[in-house]
Design a protein around this motif. Structure first.
Motif, PDB file in Angstrom:
ATOM      1  N   ILE A  79       0.852  -1.188   0.000  1.00 17.35           N
ATOM      2  CA  ILE A  79       0.000   0.000   0.000  1.00 17.35           C
ATOM      3  C   ILE A  79       0.888   1.239   0.000  1.00 17.35           C
ATOM      4  CG2 ILE A  79      -2.000  -1.084   1.090  1.00 17.35           C
ATOM      5  CD1 ILE A  79      -1.122  -0.001   3.761  1.00 17.35           C
ATOM      6  N   ASP A  80       0.437   2.262  -0.721  1.00 11.59           N
ATOM      7  CA  ASP A  80       1.164   3.534  -0.788  1.00 11.59           C
ATOM      8  C   ASP A  80       0.772   4.411   0.388  1.00 11.59           C
ATOM      9  OD1 ASP A  80       2.804   3.409  -3.040  1.00 11.59           O
ATOM     10  OD2 ASP A  80       1.192   3.963  -4.394  1.00 11.59           O
ATOM     11  N   LEU A  81       1.699   4.615   1.316  1.00 15.42           N
ATOM     12  CA  LEU A  81       1.446   5.555   2.405  1.00 15.42           C
ATOM     13  C   LEU A  81       1.901   6.952   2.013  1.00 15.42           C
ATOM     14  CD1 LEU A  81       2.501   3.491   5.559  1.00 15.42           C
ATOM     15  CD2 LEU A  81       0.290   3.614   4.417  1.00 15.42           C
ATOM     16  N   ASP A  82       3.082   7.033   1.445  1.00 16.93           N
ATOM     17  CA  ASP A  82       3.629   8.288   0.929  1.00 16.93           C
ATOM     18  C   ASP A  82       4.784   7.927   0.006  1.00 16.93           C
ATOM     19  OD1 ASP A  82       5.987   7.912   2.573  1.00 16.93           O
ATOM     20  OD2 ASP A  82       4.914   8.795   4.257  1.00 16.93           O
ATOM     21  N   ARG A  83       5.548   8.930  -0.419  1.00 18.88           N
ATOM     22  CA  ARG A  83       6.594   8.702  -1.420  1.00 18.88           C
ATOM     23  C   ARG A  83       7.664   7.728  -0.953  1.00 18.88           C
ATOM     24  NH1 ARG A  83      11.454  11.199  -3.012  1.00 18.88           N
ATOM     25  NH2 ARG A  83      11.749  11.241  -5.278  1.00 18.88           N
ATOM     26  N   GLN A  84       7.939   7.678   0.351  1.00 15.77           N
ATOM     27  CA  GLN A  84       9.028   6.840   0.863  1.00 15.77           C
ATOM     28  C   GLN A  84       8.560   5.660   1.700  1.00 15.77           C
ATOM     29  OE1 GLN A  84      11.905   9.684   2.666  1.00 15.77           O
ATOM     30  NE2 GLN A  84      13.202   9.016   0.965  1.00 15.77           N
ATOM     31  N   ASN A  85       7.278   5.390   1.708  1.00 16.60           N
ATOM     32  CA  ASN A  85       6.760   4.285   2.512  1.00 16.60           C
ATOM     33  C   ASN A  85       5.718   3.500   1.731  1.00 16.60           C
ATOM     34  OD1 ASN A  85       7.847   4.512   5.460  1.00 16.60           O
ATOM     35  ND2 ASN A  85       7.392   6.619   4.823  1.00 16.60           N
ATOM     36  N   ARG A  86       6.072   2.254   1.462  1.00 19.62           N
ATOM     37  CA  ARG A  86       5.168   1.329   0.769  1.00 19.62           C
ATOM     38  C   ARG A  86       5.278  -0.032   1.444  1.00 19.62           C
ATOM     39  NH1 ARG A  86       5.505   0.013  -5.705  1.00 19.62           N
ATOM     40  NH2 ARG A  86       4.188  -1.832  -5.626  1.00 19.62           N
ATOM     41  N   PRO A  87       4.661  -0.160   2.615  1.00 25.14           N
ATOM     42  CA  PRO A  87       4.725  -1.434   3.337  1.00 25.14           C
ATOM     43  C   PRO A  87       3.791  -2.469   2.721  1.00 25.14           C
ATOM     44  CG  PRO A  87       3.337   0.095   4.517  1.00 25.14           C
ATOM     45  CD  PRO A  87       3.894   0.851   3.340  1.00 25.14           C
ATOM     46  N   GLU A  88       3.959  -3.700   3.164  1.00 24.82           N
ATOM     47  CA  GLU A  88       3.123  -4.801   2.692  1.00 24.82           C
ATOM     48  C   GLU A  88       2.479  -5.472   3.898  1.00 24.82           C
ATOM     49  OE1 GLU A  88       4.232  -9.077   1.207  1.00 24.82           O
ATOM     50  OE2 GLU A  88       4.532  -7.685  -0.456  1.00 24.82           O
ATOM     51  N   PRO A  89       1.291  -5.036   4.290  1.00 24.12           N
ATOM     52  CA  PRO A  89       0.602  -5.733   5.381  1.00 24.12           C
ATOM     53  C   PRO A  89       0.348  -7.186   5.007  1.00 24.12           C
ATOM     54  CG  PRO A  89      -0.484  -3.649   4.869  1.00 24.12           C
ATOM     55  CD  PRO A  89       0.502  -3.913   3.771  1.00 24.12           C
ATOM     56  N   ASP A  90       0.217  -8.035   6.026  1.00 24.30           N
ATOM     57  CA  ASP A  90      -0.048  -9.445   5.750  1.00 24.30           C
ATOM     58  C   ASP A  90      -1.430  -9.654   5.150  1.00 24.30           C
ATOM     59  OD1 ASP A  90       2.407 -10.725   6.601  1.00 24.30           O
ATOM     60  OD2 ASP A  90       1.902  -9.980   8.584  1.00 24.30           O
ATOM     61  N   VAL A  91      -2.407  -8.872   5.613  1.00 24.87           N
ATOM     62  CA  VAL A  91      -3.759  -8.901   5.042  1.00 24.87           C
ATOM     63  C   VAL A  91      -4.287  -7.469   5.056  1.00 24.87           C
ATOM     64  CG1 VAL A  91      -6.118  -9.798   5.275  1.00 24.87           C
ATOM     65  CG2 VAL A  91      -4.182 -11.242   5.935  1.00 24.87           C
ATOM     66  N   VAL A  92      -4.947  -7.077   3.970  1.00 28.86           N
ATOM     67  CA  VAL A  92      -5.624  -5.781   3.952  1.00 28.86           C
ATOM     68  C   VAL A  92      -7.068  -5.959   3.513  1.00 28.86           C
ATOM     69  CG1 VAL A  92      -3.634  -4.269   3.579  1.00 28.86           C
ATOM     70  CG2 VAL A  92      -4.800  -5.249   1.611  1.00 28.86           C
ATOM     71  N   VAL A  93      -7.921  -5.098   4.043  1.00 25.85           N
ATOM     72  CA  VAL A  93      -9.291  -4.977   3.550  1.00 25.85           C
ATOM     73  C   VAL A  93      -9.376  -3.605   2.898  1.00 25.85           C
ATOM     74  CG1 VAL A  93     -11.736  -4.921   4.159  1.00 25.85           C
ATOM     75  CG2 VAL A  93     -10.186  -6.450   5.401  1.00 25.85           C
ATOM     76  N   VAL A  94      -9.750  -3.599   1.619  1.00 23.73           N
ATOM     77  CA  VAL A  94      -9.809  -2.356   0.863  1.00 23.73           C
ATOM     78  C   VAL A  94     -11.185  -2.193   0.233  1.00 23.73           C
ATOM     79  CG1 VAL A  94      -7.335  -2.356   0.334  1.00 23.73           C
ATOM     80  CG2 VAL A  94      -8.922  -3.441  -1.266  1.00 23.73           C
ATOM     81  N   ARG A  95     -11.490  -0.958  -0.118  1.00 25.34           N
ATOM     82  CA  ARG A  95     -12.731  -0.706  -0.838  1.00 25.34           C
ATOM     83  C   ARG A  95     -12.655  -1.341  -2.227  1.00 25.34           C
ATOM     84  NH1 ARG A  95     -11.751   4.436   0.853  1.00 25.34           N
ATOM     85  NH2 ARG A  95     -11.639   5.141  -1.315  1.00 25.34           N
ATOM     86  N   GLU A  96     -13.716  -1.971  -2.630  1.00 26.45           N
ATOM     87  CA  GLU A  96     -13.747  -2.784  -3.852  1.00 26.45           C
ATOM     88  C   GLU A  96     -13.376  -2.002  -5.107  1.00 26.45           C
ATOM     89  OE1 GLU A  96     -15.544  -4.119  -7.527  1.00 26.45           O
ATOM     90  OE2 GLU A  96     -16.357  -2.483  -6.308  1.00 26.45           O
TER      91      GLU A  96
END
Length: 200
Positions: A79-96
């Motif tokens: 997920i894009d948090l900002d220009r320097q942070n793109r972590p990978e959560p183990d599971v995400v729930v996102v809007r379809e």
């Protein structure tokens, strides 16, 4: 006459001045699976434990079966948090509506309603301190941290406090996780077992 040894070329990517950016994750060749970007630095994960794998699968499948149609549940996706942070959560729930095409590699943070991290030995400080702070600053309303306690799951549930912009704990759940948000869920945590013959 001796020959000076040649300087070896590092086999890992050398960061540019100012660090890597979120876009670089899609351009850098030969990165290990599940590479994350935290504060402009590449973070490589250790091999997953059996508990970690089972916990991620449990939450992915259980939440998929419970999520309303307007949400998608995805495992191990950046997920894009900002220009320097793109972590990978183990599971995400996102809007379809942000699940666009098969070639997609990330989601915008403002589409994430729940991020789940299963804590590994090498990710303790990131999952307890670094990531929740960044997820809260990005406005992700719900964060669950899953810890292993003698092979069993303990789920620490947090909700974003709108007035402070920080997470507040709403409970620690060990055998049963029952919540109303981001959608109603009643999960039997005792089903997360290391031994397959005990999974019901």
């Amino acid at each position: 006459m001796s020959v000076a040894p040649k300087a070896s070329t590092p086999s890992w990517p050398t960061p540019p001045e100012g660090g890597w950016t979120a876009d670089d994750l899609d351009r850098l060749p030969n990165l290990p699976p599940h590479t994350e970007l935290i504060d402009g630095s590449l973070v490589f994960v250790s091999p997953r434990t059996l508990f970690h794998s089972r916990a991620v699968s449990f939450f992915e499948w259980q939440l998929q079966s419970l999520a309303p149609a307007e949400f998608e549940v995805i495992r191990e996706f950046t997920i894009d948090l900002d220009r320097q942070n793109r972590p990978e959560p183990d599971v995400v729930v996102v809007r379809e509506e942000v699940v666009e095409d098969p070639g997609q590699t990330r989601f915008p943070a403002d589409a994430v309603v729940l991020a789940i991290e299963v804590v590994s030995e090498d990710s303790v400080s990131r999952d307890r301190e670094t990531k929740p702070l960044k997820y809260a600053r990005a406005g992700i309303p719900h964060y669950w941290r899953v810890e292993g306690e003698q092979g069993r799951a303990a789920v620490h549930v947090f909700e974003l406090e709108p007035t402070t912009g920080a997470y507040t704990s709403t409970g620690i759940f060990r055998e049963r996780l029952k919540v109303d948000v981001p959608f109603p869920a009643d999960l039997d945590l005792t089903r997360i077992k290391v031994r397959r013959d005990k999974v019901q």
